[in-house]
Design an enzyme around this catalytic site. Structure first.
Site, mmCIF file in Angstrom:
data_model
loop_
_atom_site.group_PDB
_atom_site.id
_atom_site.type_symbol
_atom_site.label_atom_id
_atom_site.label_comp_id
_atom_site.label_asym_id
_atom_site.label_seq_id
_atom_site.Cartn_x
_atom_site.Cartn_y
_atom_site.Cartn_z
ATOM 1 N N TYR A 29 0.839 -1.202 0.000
ATOM 2 C CA TYR A 29 0.000 0.000 0.000
ATOM 3 C C TYR A 29 0.875 1.254 0.000
ATOM 4 C CZ TYR A 29 -2.685 3.804 2.182
ATOM 5 O OH TYR A 29 -3.233 5.031 2.484
ATOM 6 N N LYS A 78 1.499 4.304 -2.664
ATOM 7 C CA LYS A 78 1.249 5.703 -2.285
ATOM 8 C C LYS A 78 2.449 6.585 -2.627
ATOM 9 C CE LYS A 78 -1.935 7.210 -0.379
ATOM 10 N NZ LYS A 78 -3.197 7.807 -0.941
#
Length: 351
Positions: A144, A148
């Site tokens: 994740y 990002k």
């Protein structure tokens, strides 16, 4: 021939506006007199005057319809961290963001505000009063975070004063508040299963937890200050409650407020982290045969047992940011918003 009206600076779109942060952002924008369009994969609520467009983030034509006559876009669409769906993270955070940038540029959008994350500089070791000039994590704590990082780079690199397309990234940390589908419900579920008895480490590590209204305030301030002559162009900004708190003190206040016992037994950080790494390797080895989801992952142990809090000095200087809700009030309001998760209520429902 009818004259086309000039787009208003008070007309904006919120991509991901059906999510936790997105909905709070939409509500505040409406309160401030903005005309708001929401683009999301689903519609989870209705607000008078807010237009909803349902569609896929990677569908540029669907985005272009939602962005018609819009000058300001907030991009806060992202899968929740904690999932192991790498393909989804890549599709939304990277491919989707590329599509958002292209659609914004084609639609004539002038300002794009991205919801990034302070974790883009976190590698699982202590960060104390971290500033925005810290390098991106070379070893992100999870996929994740890896996506990002790439997402933030895409948005900030797209900033162009010459083309009239300005971008800025907001890096909140530990968002919480009413309607949060993650932190409080997961914390309560863990406590109900008897797995919130232990403190990892000595319990002294300081962390930022940020009330959702302060995150929203930071986004709107950034949008209103984002001009060609401003220092915000192409930059990232930490937005927190500016009140670092002991991780386990915060957890205890939420738990006790809902009628649960606070964790009190200490486990050495190195021991728990070592076990988490072993379980992670075991999960990888057994993945072809059986699906295992360990409670303690290296990422969760690092988040619970290290210092990670960030400076808001740049946001204070460049956009006049100050938290609008204190941490104490934020915890009280959050706990009061979850009466259905109180221990006595759940116990009564079960009996």
């Amino acid at each position: 021939m009818a004259t086309r009206l000039r787009p208003s600076s008070k007309r904006c779109a919120v991509i991901g506006g059906s999510g936790f942060l997105g909905r709070h952002l939409v509500e505040r924008l409406v309160d401030k007199g903005y005309t708001v369009t929401v683009f999301d994969i689903r519609q989870s609520y209705t607000i008078p005057g807010v237009t909803f467009h349902q569609g896929d983030l990677c569908d540029k034509q669907a985005l272009l319809k939602a962005l018609q006559d819009v000058l300001l876009v907030f991009h806060c669409a992202s899968p929740a961290p904690g999932s192991d769906d790498r393909a989804l993270f890549h599709r939304v955070n990277i491919d989707g963001t590329r599509t958002v940038i292209e659609a914004c540029q084609e639609a004539g959008v002038q300002r794009l505000v991205l919801t990034s994350s302070a974790s883009v500089v976190f590698e699982g070791t202590d960060i104390k009063n971290g500033k925005e000039d810290l390098p991106y994590a070379k070893k992100p704590i999870d996929y994740y975070t890896e996506t990002k990082i790439q997402q933030e780079k895409l948005v900030l690199n797209a900033c162009s004063k010459e083309r009239g397309f300005l971008t800025v990234a907001i890096r909140p940390h530990g968002i919480f508040g009413p309607r949060d589908p993650q932190l409080v419900p997961i914390l309560v579920d863990t406590a109900r299963r008897g797995k919130m008895k232990f403190i990892i480490g000595d319990g002294s590590n300081l962390v930022d937890f940020t009330f959702v209204e302060n995150v929203v305030h930071g986004h709107i301030l950034a949008a209103e200050c984002l001009k060609a002559e401003s220092p915000l162009c192409g930059q990232a900004y930490h937005i927190t409650n500016d009140e670092p708190v002991r991780f386990w003190d915060f957890m205890s206040q939420v738990l006790v407020g809902l009628g649960y016992d606070a964790p009190r037994y200490h486990l050495p950080y190195w021991l728990v982290y070592g076990i988490a790494v072993l379980l992670w390797f075991l999960t990888l080895l057994l993945r072809p045969l059986v699906a295992i989801k360990p409670t303690f992952t290296p990422m969760r142990v690092a988040l619970a047992g290290t210092h990670h809090y960030y400076s808001c000095a740049r946001a204070k200087r460049d956009m006049g940011y100050q938290p609008v809700v204190s941490l104490k009030e934020a915890i009280t309001r959050t706990v009061e918003s979850y009466p259905h998760l109180r221990r006595d209520v759940l116990k009564g429902a079960k009996s």
